[in-house]
Design a protein around this motif. Structure first.
Motif, mmCIF file in Angstrom:
data_model
loop_
_atom_site.group_PDB
_atom_site.id
_atom_site.type_symbol
_atom_site.label_atom_id
_atom_site.label_comp_id
_atom_site.label_asym_id
_atom_site.label_seq_id
_atom_site.Cartn_x
_atom_site.Cartn_y
_atom_site.Cartn_z
ATOM 1 N N GLU A 135 7.503 11.310 1.960
ATOM 2 C CA GLU A 135 8.559 10.375 2.366
ATOM 3 C C GLU A 135 8.431 9.052 1.621
ATOM 4 O OE1 GLU A 135 11.201 10.905 4.318
ATOM 5 O OE2 GLU A 135 10.585 12.993 4.402
ATOM 6 N N LEU A 136 7.218 8.623 1.363
ATOM 7 C CA LEU A 136 7.008 7.374 0.626
ATOM 8 C C LEU A 136 7.531 7.495 -0.805
ATOM 9 C CD1 LEU A 136 3.447 6.382 1.893
ATOM 10 C CD2 LEU A 136 5.535 5.012 2.154
ATOM 11 N N LEU A 137 7.295 8.642 -1.434
ATOM 12 C CA LEU A 137 7.794 8.837 -2.791
ATOM 13 C C LEU A 137 9.312 8.925 -2.815
ATOM 14 C CD1 LEU A 137 5.279 11.238 -4.562
ATOM 15 C CD2 LEU A 137 5.477 8.758 -4.717
ATOM 16 N N ILE A 138 9.878 9.576 -1.808
ATOM 17 C CA ILE A 138 11.340 9.638 -1.730
ATOM 18 C C ILE A 138 11.920 8.237 -1.591
ATOM 19 C CG2 ILE A 138 13.272 10.358 -0.267
ATOM 20 C CD1 ILE A 138 11.654 12.884 0.379
ATOM 21 N N LEU A 139 11.321 7.432 -0.703
ATOM 22 C CA LEU A 139 11.791 6.064 -0.513
ATOM 23 C C LEU A 139 11.633 5.252 -1.789
ATOM 24 C CD1 LEU A 139 12.881 3.908 1.409
ATOM 25 C CD2 LEU A 139 10.519 3.440 2.120
#
Length: 215
Positions: free
Chosen positions: A179-183
Motif C-alpha cells: 500500500e505504501l508503494l501504491i501511495l
C-alpha cells in the motif's frame, strides 16, 4: 501488487532503500509489541510491557525494491496517550491493533482512527486495522465480519493476526508495504502530471495536444 512478493531482508544483504515510518497504536495488552517482535525476529513473548515507545527497524524487498521500515511501537497505557502524537508525527503508515477477545479495544482503535484523521489529510497515511490474538477463537468478542465491515466503511486495510502462532503477521506488514508503494506511485504520478501539464502561470503546456485553458 501482491503481498506475497515481499520478504524480509537480513541486515547487510541489501541497501537501506527508502525509509517508511510505521506506528502501532492500540490499547494496552492487545499485543502490539508481540506482533512487532514476531515480525522482526519471528519470536513470541507473552507479555512485553512498553514504556513510552519502542523502536525497531526492518528491511523488506518488494518488486525489486528495498524498503526500510522504522517501526514505532507505542505504549497503550492511558498515561502515555497525551504524548503519542509525538510518535506518529511524520508517519507513513499506522497499524491500529485491537484484541479480538476484548471488544473495548476494538472501540478504542476506532478512537485512534479519529485522532489520525484529525492529523493527516485523507489519503496521506496508509492505515491498517489489525485484529490480534486470532488464536483465541473461543474468547472472541469481535467478529471478523465486524472488523472487516468497519475497515471497509473507513477504507482501511484489515487483517486478523496471531502473534502467538505467527498467523497473518508477515502478511499484514507486507500488505502495508504494498500500500505504501501504491501511495508513493500515485503521489509521484500526481506530481508528474502537475509539473508537465501546467506551467507556473496556470496555462497548458502545448505538447498535451488539447486546450484546457479557456479564454
Amino acid at each position: 501488487m501482491e503481498p506475497s512478493l515481499a520478504h524480509s531482508v537480513p541486515p547487510g544483504e541489501e541497501g537501506a532503500g527508502r525509509v517508511y515510518k510505521l506506528v502501532l497504536l492500540g490499547s494496552s495488552d492487545v499485543g502490539k509489541s508481540s506482533v512487532t517482535l514476531r515480525y522482526v525476529k519471528d519470536e513470541f513473548r507473552e507479555s512485553i510491557p512498553t514504556t513510552g515507545c519502542a523502536f525497531f527497524t526492518q528491511r523488506v524487498c518488494l518488486q525489486n525494491r528495498t524498503l526500510q521500515f522504522e517501526i514505532w511501537d507505542t505504549a497503550g497505557q492511558e498515561r502515555y496517550h497525551s504524548v503519542c502524537h509525538l510518535y506518529y508525527r511524520g508517519a507513513n503508515a499506522a497499524l491500529l491493533v485491537y484484541d479480538i477477545s476484548r471488544k473495548e479495544t476494538f472501540l478504542r482503535a476506532q478512537l485512534w482512527l479519529q485522532e489520525l484523521e484529525k492529523c493527516f489529510p485523507h489519503g496521506e497515511l496508509v492505515i491498517a486495522l489489525i485484529g490480534n490474538k486470532s488464536d483465541l477463537q473461543e474468547e472472541r468478542q469481535v467478529s471478523r465480519e465486524d472488523g472487516q465491515s468497519f475497515a471497509d466503511t473507513k477504507q482501511l486495510f484489515f487483517m486478523e493476526t496471531s502473534a502467538r502462532t505467527g498467523a497473518g503477521v508477515q502478511e499484514a506488514f507486507e500488505a502495508v508495504a504494498c500500500e505504501l508503494l501504491i501511495l508513493e506511485h500515485q503521489t509521484e504520478d500526481r506530481t508528474r502530471r502537475r509539473d508537465t501539464g501546467v506551467n507556473i502561470e496556470g496555462t497548458c503546456v502545448p505538447h498535451l495536444g488539447r486546450n484546457c485553458c479557456n479564454t
